[in-house]
Write an enzyme that holds these catalytic residues in place. Structure first.
Site, PDB file in Angstrom:
ATOM      1  N   GLY A  89       0.794  -1.218   0.000  1.00  0.00           N
ATOM      2  CA  GLY A  89       0.000   0.000   0.000  1.00  0.00           C
ATOM      3  C   GLY A  89       0.827   1.268   0.000  1.00  0.00           C
ATOM      4  CB  ALA A 113       2.815   0.143  10.805  1.00  0.00           C
ATOM      5  CB  THR A 132      -9.341   0.033   9.989  1.00  0.00           C
ATOM      6  OG1 THR A 132      -9.388  -1.018   9.009  1.00  0.00           O
ATOM      7  CG2 THR A 132      -8.690   1.266   9.379  1.00  0.00           C
ATOM      8  CG  ASP A 187     -13.400   1.035  10.457  1.00  0.00           C
ATOM      9  OD1 ASP A 187     -12.442   1.383  11.177  1.00  0.00           O
ATOM     10  OD2 ASP A 187     -13.477   1.298   9.245  1.00  0.00           O
ATOM     11  N   GLY A 218     -18.097   5.601  12.837  1.00  0.00           N
ATOM     12  CA  GLY A 218     -17.671   4.210  12.969  1.00  0.00           C
ATOM     13  C   GLY A 218     -16.180   4.023  13.165  1.00  0.00           C
ATOM     14  CE1 TYR A 270      -6.655   4.249  10.491  1.00  0.00           C
ATOM     15  CE2 TYR A 270      -7.918   6.227   9.960  1.00  0.00           C
ATOM     16  CZ  TYR A 270      -6.879   5.356   9.688  1.00  0.00           C
ATOM     17  OH  TYR A 270      -6.050   5.592   8.613  1.00  0.00           O
ATOM     18  N   PRO A 303      -3.108  11.766   4.914  1.00  0.00           N
ATOM     19  CG  PRO A 303      -2.088   9.749   4.393  1.00  0.00           C
ATOM     20  CD  PRO A 303      -2.424  10.648   5.553  1.00  0.00           C
ATOM     21  N   GLY A 304      -5.764  11.784   2.494  1.00  0.00           N
ATOM     22  CA  GLY A 304      -7.194  11.619   2.296  1.00  0.00           C
ATOM     23  C   GLY A 304      -7.459  10.204   1.819  1.00  0.00           C
ATOM     24  CB  ILE A 315      -4.689   6.725  -0.707  1.00  0.00           C
ATOM     25  CG1 ILE A 315      -4.341   8.017   0.047  1.00  0.00           C
ATOM     26  CG2 ILE A 315      -3.597   6.356  -1.704  1.00  0.00           C
ATOM     27  CD1 ILE A 315      -4.222   9.256  -0.809  1.00  0.00           C
TER      28      ILE A 315
END
Length: 240
Positions: free
Chosen positions: A13, A83, A86, A88, A143, A147, A177-178, A180
């Site tokens: 990623g 690193a 999630t 959620d 949710g 995070y 980051p938004g 991605i």
């Protein structure tokens, strides 16, 4: 001798893009990974970047790994805390286990690795630390109380440590980051993905390389006057 960079979560990623970008620009790169041996072996074979497996949420494991990397490469000049995981769910459904798993992996890992490398950076009077936050740590997200809390904590951690390191030539910055185009985001149902993209002014998801270029900018020797900052790379979705 080239600068030595450690990238956590550096084989897949966004982390993979960061590792490759830094290597392409002349850095000696070490990529950490947690559990996906197949992906790590394939990454190493294809790109020649050494990989070290250890749990970033475990302080003792980080100490051991940093000691080994320092023995193998002499020092660590650059740390990219990328690193993250999630787990959620809405708070009324969230388990204590999933709260701590996300806080430990996403936030405590920043303490663990920074604490392990900071003494060497102070002795050499040079260091570059980049912590990967998130748009959801700035704006919140339904949710994701675990995070969002962890990523928001990264931004405060960054500002405080930047003040401590500045006099020793150590810069500490964050990137938020938004959305991605990673495998995780691409797995979102198409209708949900369309709604996400509709909220991004530039009209598309970001690329992992967009984040990698931001890291490359912040870790350069020439970036010594930039510290305590958060670089938002989100296509204008959240202007913070």
């Amino acid at each position: 001798m080239s600068r030595v960079a450690l990238v956590t979560g550096g084989t897949r990623g966004i982390g993979k893009a960061i590792s490759l970008h830094l290597k392409e620009h002349g850095y000696t790169v070490i990529a950490n990974y947690s559990s996906n041996n197949d992906a790590a072996v394939a990454f190493h074979k294809k790109h020649g970047i050494p990989v070290y497996q250890f749990d970033v949420s475990d302080f003792s494991a980080c100490q051991k790994a940093v000691k080994q990397i320092t023995s193998d490469y002499g020092h660590i000049d650059i740390l990219v805390n990328n690193a993250g995981i999630t787990r959620d769910s809405t708070l009324h459904n969230m388990t204590e286990e999933n709260w701590h798993a996300v806080l430990d992996t996403n936030l405590s890992s920043c303490f663990n690795l920074c604490r392990c490398v900071i003494d060497g950076m102070r002795e050499r009077e040079f260091g570059r630390i980049v912590n990967i936050g998130s748009i959801n740590g700035q704006a919140g997200q339904y949710g994701q109380v675990n995070y969002a809390a962890a990523k928001s904590g990264i931004h405060g951690f960054t500002k405080a440590l930047a003040q401590e390191g500045a006099g020793k030539g150590i810069t500490v910055n964050a990137i938020a980051p938004g959305y991605i185009a990673t495998d995780m985001v691409r797995a979102v149902p198409e209708k949900v993905l369309e709604k996400i993209i509709a909220k991004i002014p530039v009209g598309r998801l970001g690329d992992a390389e967009d984040i990698a270029r931001g890291v490359g900018f912040l870790v350069a020797d020439e970036a010594g006057f930039i510290t305590g900052s958060t670089l938002s790379i989100n296509g204008g979705q959240h202007m913070y």
